[in-house]
Design a protein around this motif. Sequence first.
Motif, PDB file in Angstrom:
ATOM      1  N   LEU A  49       0.786  -1.126  -0.120  1.00  0.00           N
ATOM      2  CA  LEU A  49       0.124   0.141   0.079  1.00  0.00           C
ATOM      3  C   LEU A  49       0.943   1.119   0.007  1.00  0.00           C
ATOM      4  CD1 LEU A  49      -2.810   1.437   0.057  1.00  0.00           C
ATOM      5  CD2 LEU A  49      -2.800   0.985   2.550  1.00  0.00           C
ATOM      6  N   ALA A  50       2.083   1.281   0.824  1.00  0.00           N
ATOM      7  CA  ALA A  50       2.858   2.399   0.727  1.00  0.00           C
ATOM      8  C   ALA A  50       3.383   2.899  -0.726  1.00  0.00           C
ATOM      9  CB  ALA A  50       4.117   2.158   1.876  1.00  0.00           C
ATOM     10  N   LYS A  51       3.774   1.611  -1.261  1.00  0.00           N
ATOM     11  CA  LYS A  51       4.517   1.749  -2.636  1.00  0.00           C
ATOM     12  C   LYS A  51       3.436   2.163  -3.591  1.00  0.00           C
ATOM     13  CE  LYS A  51       8.135  -1.639  -1.916  1.00  0.00           C
ATOM     14  NZ  LYS A  51       8.846  -3.094  -2.484  1.00  0.00           N
ATOM     15  N   VAL A  52       2.375   1.604  -3.483  1.00  0.00           N
ATOM     16  CA  VAL A  52       1.360   2.039  -4.614  1.00  0.00           C
ATOM     17  C   VAL A  52       0.824   3.220  -4.270  1.00  0.00           C
ATOM     18  CG1 VAL A  52      -1.100   1.359  -3.629  1.00  0.00           C
ATOM     19  CG2 VAL A  52      -0.354   0.675  -5.917  1.00  0.00           C
ATOM     20  N   THR A  53       0.935   3.978  -3.328  1.00  0.00           N
ATOM     21  CA  THR A  53       0.376   5.152  -2.887  1.00  0.00           C
ATOM     22  C   THR A  53       1.393   6.255  -3.593  1.00  0.00           C
ATOM     23  OG1 THR A  53      -0.485   4.776  -0.716  1.00  0.00           O
ATOM     24  CG2 THR A  53       0.032   7.078  -1.114  1.00  0.00           C
ATOM     25  N   VAL A  54       2.597   5.989  -3.765  1.00  0.00           N
ATOM     26  CA  VAL A  54       3.624   6.616  -4.476  1.00  0.00           C
ATOM     27  C   VAL A  54       3.699   6.343  -5.833  1.00  0.00           C
ATOM     28  CG1 VAL A  54       6.092   6.914  -4.832  1.00  0.00           C
ATOM     29  CG2 VAL A  54       5.307   6.670  -2.402  1.00  0.00           C
ATOM     30  N   PHE A 176       0.762  -4.283 -10.601  1.00  0.00           N
ATOM     31  CA  PHE A 176       1.025  -5.586 -10.587  1.00  0.00           C
ATOM     32  C   PHE A 176       2.538  -6.003 -10.156  1.00  0.00           C
ATOM     33  CE2 PHE A 176       2.177  -9.474 -12.732  1.00  0.00           C
ATOM     34  CZ  PHE A 176       1.523 -10.489 -11.989  1.00  0.00           C
ATOM     35  N   LEU A 177       3.391  -5.392 -11.082  1.00  0.00           N
ATOM     36  CA  LEU A 177       4.745  -5.583 -11.075  1.00  0.00           C
ATOM     37  C   LEU A 177       5.281  -5.466  -9.545  1.00  0.00           C
ATOM     38  CD1 LEU A 177       5.938  -4.287 -14.102  1.00  0.00           C
ATOM     39  CD2 LEU A 177       5.785  -6.505 -13.557  1.00  0.00           C
ATOM     40  N   VAL A 178       4.550  -4.147  -8.851  1.00  0.00           N
ATOM     41  CA  VAL A 178       4.988  -3.756  -7.826  1.00  0.00           C
ATOM     42  C   VAL A 178       4.582  -4.999  -6.536  1.00  0.00           C
ATOM     43  CG1 VAL A 178       4.393  -2.169  -5.583  1.00  0.00           C
ATOM     44  CG2 VAL A 178       5.214  -1.432  -7.784  1.00  0.00           C
ATOM     45  N   SER A 179       3.192  -5.418  -6.836  1.00  0.00           N
ATOM     46  CA  SER A 179       2.656  -6.527  -6.169  1.00  0.00           C
ATOM     47  C   SER A 179       3.717  -7.770  -5.885  1.00  0.00           C
ATOM     48  CB  SER A 179       1.182  -6.839  -6.351  1.00  0.00           C
ATOM     49  OG  SER A 179       1.223  -7.657  -7.547  1.00  0.00           O
ATOM     50  N   ILE A 180       4.447  -8.212  -6.891  1.00  0.00           N
ATOM     51  CA  ILE A 180       5.308  -9.355  -7.142  1.00  0.00           C
ATOM     52  C   ILE A 180       6.491  -8.951  -6.878  1.00  0.00           C
ATOM     53  CG2 ILE A 180       3.624 -10.483  -8.676  1.00  0.00           C
ATOM     54  CD1 ILE A 180       5.503 -10.179 -10.807  1.00  0.00           C
ATOM     55  N   ASP A 183      10.077  -3.950  -8.487  1.00  0.00           N
ATOM     56  CA  ASP A 183       9.824  -2.421  -8.323  1.00  0.00           C
ATOM     57  C   ASP A 183      10.611  -1.878  -9.374  1.00  0.00           C
ATOM     58  OD1 ASP A 183       8.479  -2.874  -6.055  1.00  0.00           O
ATOM     59  OD2 ASP A 183       9.889  -1.913  -4.715  1.00  0.00           O
ATOM     60  N   ARG A 184      11.809  -2.190  -9.726  1.00  0.00           N
ATOM     61  CA  ARG A 184      12.362  -1.609 -10.980  1.00  0.00           C
ATOM     62  C   ARG A 184      11.748  -1.698 -12.377  1.00  0.00           C
ATOM     63  NH1 ARG A 184      17.257   0.256 -11.009  1.00  0.00           N
ATOM     64  NH2 ARG A 184      17.665  -0.639  -8.838  1.00  0.00           N
ATOM     65  N   LEU A 203      10.209   9.477 -10.895  1.00  0.00           N
ATOM     66  CA  LEU A 203       9.900   8.307  -9.941  1.00  0.00           C
ATOM     67  C   LEU A 203      11.295   7.458  -9.998  1.00  0.00           C
ATOM     68  CD1 LEU A 203       7.957   6.559  -7.839  1.00  0.00           C
ATOM     69  CD2 LEU A 203       7.513   5.397 -10.010  1.00  0.00           C
ATOM     70  N   THR A 204      11.499   6.991  -8.881  1.00  0.00           N
ATOM     71  CA  THR A 204      12.968   6.109  -8.654  1.00  0.00           C
ATOM     72  C   THR A 204      12.248   4.980  -7.797  1.00  0.00           C
ATOM     73  OG1 THR A 204      13.670   6.942  -6.631  1.00  0.00           O
ATOM     74  CG2 THR A 204      14.387   8.128  -8.948  1.00  0.00           C
ATOM     75  N   VAL A 205      13.423   3.744  -7.953  1.00  0.00           N
ATOM     76  CA  VAL A 205      13.210   2.602  -7.215  1.00  0.00           C
ATOM     77  C   VAL A 205      13.177   3.190  -5.632  1.00  0.00           C
ATOM     78  CG1 VAL A 205      13.912   0.272  -6.594  1.00  0.00           C
ATOM     79  CG2 VAL A 205      13.935   0.944  -9.008  1.00  0.00           C
ATOM     80  N   GLU A 206      14.095   3.772  -5.281  1.00  0.00           N
ATOM     81  CA  GLU A 206      14.362   4.223  -4.184  1.00  0.00           C
ATOM     82  C   GLU A 206      13.076   5.220  -3.592  1.00  0.00           C
ATOM     83  OE1 GLU A 206      16.584   4.867  -6.788  1.00  0.00           O
ATOM     84  OE2 GLU A 206      17.912   3.347  -6.046  1.00  0.00           O
ATOM     85  N   ASP A 207      12.432   5.723  -4.214  1.00  0.00           N
ATOM     86  CA  ASP A 207      11.134   6.378  -3.657  1.00  0.00           C
ATOM     87  C   ASP A 207      10.026   5.235  -3.303  1.00  0.00           C
ATOM     88  OD1 ASP A 207      12.127   8.906  -4.453  1.00  0.00           O
ATOM     89  OD2 ASP A 207      10.913   8.886  -6.621  1.00  0.00           O
ATOM     90  N   LEU A 208      10.235   4.338  -4.004  1.00  0.00           N
ATOM     91  CA  LEU A 208       9.229   2.968  -3.608  1.00  0.00           C
ATOM     92  C   LEU A 208       9.860   2.610  -2.286  1.00  0.00           C
ATOM     93  CD1 LEU A 208       8.380   1.450  -6.976  1.00  0.00           C
ATOM     94  CD2 LEU A 208       7.159   3.294  -5.792  1.00  0.00           C
TER      95      LEU A 208
END
Length: 449
Positions: A49-54, A176-180, A183-184, A203-208
């Motif tokens: 949820l934190a990642k998908v908010t970003v 979907f990619l974030v869910s599995i 992230d990159r 957006l960067t991987v570090e942000d997520l």
Amino acid sequence: MSDHSLKSPLDEEKGEKSSQQPTDTRLVAASTSSLEAMAASEGIKPIFLAKVTVMNAAIQDCGMGPYQWKLFISSGFGWFADNVWLQSIAILMPAIANQDGWPKYSGPNGTVRLATLALYAGLIVGAMFWGMTCDVIGRRAAWNLTLVIGGVFGIAMLFLSAIRVFVLPMDESPKFLVSIGRDRDAVEVVHRIAKANGTVSTLTVEDLHEAAKPYFREAGDGDQAVTKFSTWGLVKNSLSDMDGEHLKGLFATPRLAYSTSLIIFIYGALGLAYPLFNAFLGSYLTARNAQNGDTSIDATYSAYTYQASCGVIGSFLAAGLVQWSRGGRKFAMAFFTVISGLFLFGLTAVKTSRGVNALTCLAALFENAFYGVLYGYAPEVFPTPHRGTGDALAAAASRVTGLFSPIIAVYSNASKTPNGPVYASAAIFVLTGLTMLGLPIETVGVAAH
């Protein structure tokens, strides 16, 4: 969750003044607790949820541009392919039944109507298998494979597949990619969306990673799935992961379980009501026109064309009211569904061809409107990691109940009069529309997770 709650961990690492750190720490703690509570209520992991908010904010920054319009056109081909099978049978079956050697189309001898049953038998299998599979192998692979396989069985579908796969290529869903844990790859997709729309994403991987860091609880929470697979490799690798996790995720909390169950019921009810009228619309129009002394095929297909044209208007109407903040998605689709039923009740009472055409057109307009809202609403309330499975259950419920529409139309008392199936369809529409008001989740103005 506010933007500040996402930025605070980054701000601290950038070395803000120590006098501000206690306040930031309290804000982060409060926002962390809030997000964890939200994640628990929706049956998803706080890290996701934190990642998908970003991710939602980054996609929003890309704007509405060429990428979305290509996706719109591409999806439209898919919906066309789905709809054309049912409409083709509804149009062709009465004419086929008039061939020498075929039994009477309507009534207990109208077994040619059972062609609709065969159609729905295939739809049930497809809805369940591919809907659940896309939560495992990804949306892109499942979508392309269904079009290619469909193309094997029809020239038109093969043409649509070629357009879909080669002319309008689609990226995998970044959520979907974030869910599995990829992230990159998700970030790369967002950057491609931005580029296609003539913008630049920061957006960067570090942000997520930074957004998710406060929710790391176990070793390996921040690990990434870095191995890339071809489409076929992804299919083979992922099928071994098919288990009950996605199914359980749709019933993880009482609120989510109630929402999921009610959506499945709504899909099932509409899946019976819609084909009871529309799958046999050709025969209905023929019978009603004959009652008014017009047995020409031109009259039947003219009426069919009128209602199909009005259905297009209904889709645009849905697109407008779906964003109406005062009423919301739930009220919009409940309103459209109830009105559809009322027009069908009225249809059974009119005596003239003009009345039949007018009410058939109005019913088609509102039917397309409520389906337009429903098809947008349902995926929004299913959590992203389990969205495909949720869609599969809902679609399968619709197809299972739709399987009974030709049986009712041929063998029940409703088959004794052209208005019989219409009465049943109208009643189901009205009751289902009222049921929609009981859905616990409103999605207007809320980004899907």
